[in-house]
Design an enzyme around this catalytic site. Sequence first.
Site, PDB file in Angstrom:
ATOM      1  N   GLU A 218       0.819  -1.214   0.000  1.00  0.00           N
ATOM      2  CA  GLU A 218       0.000   0.000   0.000  1.00  0.00           C
ATOM      3  C   GLU A 218       0.853   1.265   0.000  1.00  0.00           C
ATOM      4  O   GLU A 218       0.494   2.257  -0.637  1.00  0.00           O
ATOM      5  CB  GLU A 218      -0.957  -0.002   1.200  1.00  0.00           C
TER       6      GLU A 218
ATOM      7  N   TYR B 153      -6.330   6.654   3.972  1.00  0.00           N
ATOM      8  CA  TYR B 153      -6.457   5.596   2.967  1.00  0.00           C
ATOM      9  C   TYR B 153      -5.725   4.324   3.389  1.00  0.00           C
ATOM     10  O   TYR B 153      -6.298   3.226   3.395  1.00  0.00           O
ATOM     11  CB  TYR B 153      -5.937   6.042   1.594  1.00  0.00           C
TER      12      TYR B 153
ATOM     13  N   ASP C 201      -9.260   6.050  -2.116  1.00  0.00           N
ATOM     14  CA  ASP C 201      -8.160   6.577  -2.928  1.00  0.00           C
ATOM     15  C   ASP C 201      -8.753   7.267  -4.170  1.00  0.00           C
ATOM     16  O   ASP C 201      -9.959   7.468  -4.267  1.00  0.00           O
ATOM     17  CB  ASP C 201      -7.207   5.444  -3.323  1.00  0.00           C
TER      18      ASP C 201
END
Length: 363
Positions: free
Chosen positions: A46, A129, A147
């Site tokens: 991520e 996020y 996102d």
Amino acid sequence: MASSLENLTKVDIAGFQKDLIGWFEEEQRELPWRKDQDPYKVWVSEIMLQQTRVDTVIPYFNRFIDQFPTIEALSSADEDKVLKAWEGLGYYSRVRNLQTAVREVHEKYDGVVPNTLKSISTLKGVGPYTAGAILSIAYGIPEPAVDGNVMRVLSRILSIWEDIAKPATRKVFEEAIREMISHDNPSFFNQALMELGALVCTPTSPSCLLCPVRDHCHAFHEGTQNELPIKTKNKNQRKVQIGAVIIRDEEDHVIIHKRPKEGLLANLWELPNTEIHLPFINEKDQIKSELKQAYNLDIEMGNLLGQLEHVFSHLIWNINIYEAKLTSDFKHANDVKIVTKTELEEFAFPVSYQKIIKHYINE
DNA sequence: TATTCGTGGTC
DNA sequence: TGACCAAGAAT
């Protein structure tokens, strides 16, 4: 004025979840970070994927996990090695923050990535996020992970005309996701929205005829999918003139400098350089003088070897590349080294300096 | 809140 | 070919 989420009540949420997740189960890409749900690997992926394309991340992810397979391994690694593994990916503070946060997890949480929004959100580099992404994907917790993909897809599904470039707008979409997210499979729900944004509901010319949720999509019914989302543009980059110098001693060693620990390209290495404020006026003299002042280097300036433009997201470097001879004994310092061509490979450089080294030093 | 922080691909 | 884009966070 009508709420920006007025269309949320018109969506068949159960049907939307079923169509979306069903599509994802059939069509999702095989990606290296989808082989298991190891929270550390989900976390690394991520961070790498922030503002970065999947195709770019894949080889970096594989090498990074190979080199730092666990929280323990990354915790005990030298930052220079970690930056070297990130070299070329950009946004280098991401990986310095990641290592800081991983060390905190190692020491404070006994090496276990926290599974609460409150705890995980305190970690360096973990914003709204990334927190939602790790919680949902690694732990199955129904938390929004909003996102750019999610904002684009939902702006079309729900016909939301707010400017997604504005930071405050993200909360509108988080609110929507809290109503829409599958509690049976929040991991696939969040990933499916992003996958749909990447593969079908693209920024330009979305493939609505292939879309698994087009029957749920307000923009498709209105024909406004090419107008959404609303996103204001950013400003132009400012231009900066740089004079960079390949300084060699009599044995063909080269001098390099470590950039400051904060700001642009923090803690990466570069060739000695200076900003040129008045180009074309005694440029060599300026550079010689400023390098003496900044690095205490005595040099004899040589020829201009070439020029290079390097474009960042917020500025443009126009680099003039010179060669020079070291004219006094080199004194070592923490942020200045003199190395062989082979030893250069051990240090992490920004792409601009990688190109200069490749073109003017290695060949 | 607006700006800073990279890079490579795309049209 | 220049502008925009791509799974954002820190300040």
